[in-house]
Write a protein that holds these residues in place. Structure first.
Motif, mmCIF file in Angstrom:
data_model
loop_
_atom_site.group_PDB
_atom_site.id
_atom_site.type_symbol
_atom_site.label_atom_id
_atom_site.label_comp_id
_atom_site.label_asym_id
_atom_site.label_seq_id
_atom_site.Cartn_x
_atom_site.Cartn_y
_atom_site.Cartn_z
ATOM 1 N N ALA A 54 0.859 -1.184 0.000
ATOM 2 C CA ALA A 54 0.000 0.000 0.000
ATOM 3 C C ALA A 54 0.895 1.234 0.000
ATOM 4 O O ALA A 54 1.955 1.236 0.639
ATOM 5 N N VAL A 55 0.479 2.284 -0.716
ATOM 6 C CA VAL A 55 1.336 3.468 -0.818
ATOM 7 C C VAL A 55 1.581 4.099 0.551
ATOM 8 O O VAL A 55 2.662 4.631 0.793
ATOM 9 N N GLU A 56 0.611 4.045 1.466
ATOM 10 C CA GLU A 56 0.823 4.582 2.811
ATOM 11 C C GLU A 56 1.936 3.808 3.529
ATOM 12 O O GLU A 56 2.770 4.398 4.214
ATOM 13 N N ASP A 57 1.938 2.483 3.364
ATOM 14 C CA ASP A 57 2.997 1.669 3.968
ATOM 15 C C ASP A 57 4.344 2.004 3.336
ATOM 16 O O ASP A 57 5.366 2.058 4.017
ATOM 17 N N GLY A 58 4.349 2.229 2.034
ATOM 18 C CA GLY A 58 5.580 2.617 1.349
ATOM 19 C C GLY A 58 6.089 3.964 1.837
ATOM 20 O O GLY A 58 7.299 4.165 1.984
ATOM 21 N N THR A 75 -0.849 12.491 6.044
ATOM 22 C CA THR A 75 -1.891 13.199 5.304
ATOM 23 C C THR A 75 -1.551 13.119 3.830
ATOM 24 O O THR A 75 -0.474 13.571 3.423
ATOM 25 N N PRO A 76 -2.436 12.532 3.012
ATOM 26 C CA PRO A 76 -2.163 12.485 1.572
ATOM 27 C C PRO A 76 -2.110 13.889 0.975
ATOM 28 O O PRO A 76 -2.933 14.752 1.298
ATOM 29 N N LEU A 93 2.192 11.513 -2.823
ATOM 30 C CA LEU A 93 2.858 12.437 -1.909
ATOM 31 C C LEU A 93 2.125 12.496 -0.576
ATOM 32 O O LEU A 93 0.891 12.450 -0.536
ATOM 33 N N PHE A 94 2.901 12.632 0.505
ATOM 34 C CA PHE A 94 2.334 12.630 1.852
ATOM 35 C C PHE A 94 3.010 13.660 2.739
ATOM 36 O O PHE A 94 4.197 13.950 2.581
ATOM 37 N N LEU A 95 2.247 14.159 3.693
ATOM 38 C CA LEU A 95 2.756 14.950 4.804
ATOM 39 C C LEU A 95 2.792 14.016 6.009
ATOM 40 O O LEU A 95 1.779 13.403 6.348
ATOM 41 N N ALA A 96 3.957 13.885 6.643
ATOM 42 C CA ALA A 96 4.123 13.004 7.802
ATOM 43 C C ALA A 96 4.299 13.852 9.051
ATOM 44 O O ALA A 96 5.152 14.737 9.093
ATOM 45 N N GLU A 97 3.475 13.571 10.072
ATOM 46 C CA GLU A 97 3.524 14.347 11.306
ATOM 47 C C GLU A 97 3.494 13.417 12.517
ATOM 48 O O GLU A 97 3.360 12.214 12.366
ATOM 49 N N GLN A 98 3.620 14.026 13.694
ATOM 50 C CA GLN A 98 3.702 13.275 14.949
ATOM 51 C C GLN A 98 4.839 12.269 14.835
ATOM 52 O O GLN A 98 4.655 11.065 14.881
#
Length: 159
Positions: A54-58, A75-76, A93-98
């Motif tokens: 899954a792209v989120e896992d990637g 966040t996509p 593309l993703f924004l990664a937080e926390q």
């Protein structure tokens, strides 16, 4: 469509790019020598998806491998065509937080330099040409738009 001719197309797995953002509004860039262009570049953490992943896992994997960071929130930021004149590659593309720090695990072929800097400075680098990687530029600007929208929503909820 045009006249018949020879046209080469490179078919690829999906690309994945991540803009990490901490509570102090700092991000991380990854620097490396890019063989295809023969020079060192600064980019967001990015790489290729794997079959069946899954792209989120990637996105989480690429972030961890290149920076050692783990993200509790993704966040996509949408998709983009990286160069539709010769490849079918789509970048997610993703924004990664926390974020939580940890050990990195780059690919054996990668020799990476990792840099933490203010998010605004990374956006400035995208704007002034210091960052030329298309995925990085688009992801940084889209992340900036998400942050701007969140500020507007927060301002609206206070009135």
């Amino acid at each position: 469509q045009g006249n018949p001719g020879i046209y080469g197309v490179v078919e690829t797995a999906p690309a994945i790019g991540v803009v990490p953002l901490d509570d102090e509004l700092c991000t991380w860039l990854v620097g490396q020598f890019r063989y295809a262009i023969g020079r060192f570049t600064w980019e967001i953490p990015e790489g290729g998806g794997r079959p069946g992943e899954a792209v989120e896992d990637g996105a989480r994997r690429e972030l961890r491998e290149e920076t050692g960071l783990r993200a509790a929130r993704l966040t996509p930021l949408g998709t983009m065509q990286t160069s539709n004149c010769f490849t079918d590659e789509i970048a997610h593309l993703f924004l990664a937080e926390q974020l939580t720090p940890g050990g990195s695990d780059p690919d054996p072929t990668e020799e990476l330099e990792v840099r933490r800097l203010p998010f605004a400075e990374a956006c400035e680098m995208a704007g002034n040409g210091e960052i030329q990687d298309a995925m990085s530029i688009v992801a940084l600007y889209r992340a900036e738009a998400v942050l701007r929208e969140r500020r507007l929503e927060a301002d609206d909820s206070r009135t």
